[in-house]
Design an enzyme around this catalytic site. Structure first.
Site: not given
Ligand code: ADP
Ligand code: MG
Length: 549
Positions: A56, A384, A89-90
């Site tokens: 996170d 979340d 956030t990331t």
């Molecule tokens: P953040 O802290 O930004 O939410 P995450 O580690 O949760 O970071 O990653 C979010 C990113 O991962 C988003 O761009 C989302 O669209 C992408 N994402 C989530 N599930 C998938 C998937 N199955 N395939 C491709 N991208 C995905």
């Protein structure tokens, strides 16, 4: 003339910009390997030796103990994003870092920071309005789409194992506390949601309950514990003898007098219980203590009593049963009571309290897991997801994830850049490139070729209608990610862009750093003139993290 201390240091113009950009980028680099469902976790060890394993963004940055002011600005991006959107956030931090990296190239081409700042600002506005163009509408009843939103927010976290069930619970929960406002918009009141965690059973047995769950025992075993229709008293006064002043002495001169004194106390308790009985209460949730003798009287009257109920539970029960919280038994009337059905789960030692009247509200999400560690992790993930789904419901717009929205907005920004012209145009184009960092890193983290992926994505986004083509990190395919279930709230994407731009522009505006202490801790001393290389010393710990990725 500026007089500075011996340790003081001043870095100006390009050196200042470079110094700041390096510091900010170091933070962004530290989190980018965690982006997406295939992102890696980080193990953080604090000064006490406690270990946190997480991916996170906010948690990582908060635990990293960063003491560089520029880097702190980037950490604030993550915190704002968490507060405003509950997710992304990331993404926000990674975009901020990439904006600064691209700005650095422009600075090297002698483009003035003011032009870059202006171009970034225009691009950010345009990007947000394009997100709005591309976004698709969603209503509170669209459970299928909302469930995808919940699942997307949980991927990559430990709540993922029971993602289907938890996502369904999250959506049901949000729908249960959504009301339509007069203007037709939807308001989600998460204050009406109580999360209760329970260890012992499997996560699959988690459930959504109408009303409250109270993790308490009756004060006496022989009290009734099941009521179809109970009148419920919420009390925040103890049912005990009123304390006499500490200094008061009671002089007892004969056994008679002692008896009298005790009788007096008994009478006082009896009177308190009588007031409860007279009000018609069947159940009492007391926030304070209940005297043994009062317990006995209550039990004789067939009243269920619970003592030392948590203050937050009392506040929640108030809405669930529709009662007033009574703080003085003398003023108690039947009007103060609420109505509820009460059930006892003897195995779990929980009371289920469900309100009976129309205007009452409140639901409880009972999350289960084998151990404390498991339920804590699940609670974080669910919390979340609740934030994300409620943002989505009140905002009413979603977009396809997996880089789809970023590639589409980047394409639209490039055609907008021409209308901007001048040096700002270059900044708008650099901004578009920065957005494409998202699919590139998603690919990279999934072990895929990031250039190849980006090429395929751009090919799939040639027309205005091709908005949903994204990367499915599990198959490596470029496909309609919305259909594949990767759906995110438009608001979170807008927020990520807004706060990343703001932070990048703040950093770019600085052309003079005057520090009371040396900026460098690299040990080389002043011979480098405090230039960026040495200046990064303050980020030494993070340099190490960067290297580990
Ligand atoms: P953040 O802290 O930004 O939410 P995450 O580690 O949760 O970071 O990653 C979010 C990113 O991962 C988003 O761009 C989302 O669209 C992408 N994402 C989530 N599930 C998938 C998937 N199955 N395939 C491709 N991208 C995905
Ligand atoms: Mg996320």
């Amino acid at each position: 003339m500026i007089i500075m201390g011996e340790d003081a240091q001043r870095v100006k113009d390009k050196d200042a910009q470079e110094y700041n950009i390096q510091a900010a980028r170091a933070v962004a680099n530290a989190v980018r390997s965690t982006l997406g469902p295939k992102g890696m976790d980080k193990m953080l060890v604090d000064s006490m030796g406690d270990v946190t394993i997480t991916n996170d963004g906010v948690t990582i940055l908060q635990e990293m103990d960063i003491d560089n002011p520029t880097a702190e600005m980037i950490v604030e991006v993550a915190e704002t994003q968490e507060d405003e959107a509950g997710d992304g956030t990331t993404t926000a931090v990674a975009i901020a870092g990439e904006l600064l990296k691209n700005a650095e190239d422009l600075l090297e081409q002698d483009i003035h920071p003011t032009a870059i700042i202006k171009g970034f600002h225009l691009a950010s506005q345009e990007a947000r309005s394009q997100i709005n163009e591309v976004a698709e509408g969603v209503e509170p009843g669209d459970s299928e789409v909302l469930q995808k939103v919940a699942e997307t927010s949980m991927t990559g976290k430990s709540s993922e194992l029971n993602k289907d069930l938890l996502a369904e619970l999250v959506v049901d929960t949000v729908e249960a506390v959504t009301v339509e406002a007069d203007d037709g918009s939807y308001v989600v009141d998460l204050a009406n949601v109580n999360i209760e965690t329970q260890t012992g059973r499997s996560t699959a047995e988690s459930e959504l309950l109408n009303g409250a769950v109270i993790d308490k025992d009756p004060v006496q075993d022989d009290m009734p514990t099941e009521f179809d229709e109970a009148d419920v008293l919420l009390l925040d006064e103890p049912i005990e003898i009123e304390e006499t002043d500490v200094d008061t002495q009671v002089n007892v001169e004969s056994p008679d007098q002692l008896q009298q004194f005790l009788d007096q106390e008994e009478k006082q308790l009896r009177q308190k219980v009588d007031k409860i009985v007279d009000s018609g209460a069947d159940v009492v949730f007391c926030q304070k203590g209940i005297d043994d003798l009062a317990q006995h009287y209550l039990s004789k009257e067939g009243i269920l009593a619970v003592r030392r109920t948590k203050k937050s539970d009392i506040a929640f029960l108030r809405d669930v049963v529709g009662a007033n919280v009574v703080s003085d038994l003398d003023s108690l009337s039947s009007e103060d009571l609420g109505r509820a059905s009460v059930r006892r789960d003897a195995d779990d030692e929980l009371f289920y309290v469900e309100g009976l009247d129309e205007e009452t509200h409140g639901v409880t999400l009972l999350l289960r897991g084998s151990t404390d560690h498991v339920v804590d992790e699940i609670e974080r993930g669910v919390q979340d997801a609740l934030d994300v789904v409620s943002t989505t419901v009140s905002d009413g717009r979603v977009v396809a994830g997996g880089g789809a929205i970023e590639v589409e907005v980047a394409r639209r920004l490039r055609s907008y850049a021409g209308s901007v012209g001048g040096r700002e145009q270059l900044a708008v184009e650099a901004f578009a490139d920065a957005l494409e960092l998202v699919p590139r890193v998603l690919a990279e983290n999934a072990g895929l070729d990031s250039i190849d992926t980006l090429v395929r994505l751009r090919e799939a986004h040639q027309e205005d209608e091709d908005t949903r083509a994204g990367l499915n990190v599990f198959s490596g395919d470029v496909e309609d990610t919305f259909e594949a279930g990767v759906v995110e709230p438009a608001q979170a994407k807008e927020q990520a862009i807004a706060s990343a731009t703001e932070a990048a522009n703040l950093v770019l505006k600085i052309d003079d750093i005057i520090a009371a202490d040396e900026l460098s801790t690299s040990g080389d001393g002043d011979d480098e003139g405090g230039a960026p290389g040495g200046g990064m010393g303050g980020m030494g710990g993070m340099g190490g993290m960067g290297g580990a990725m």
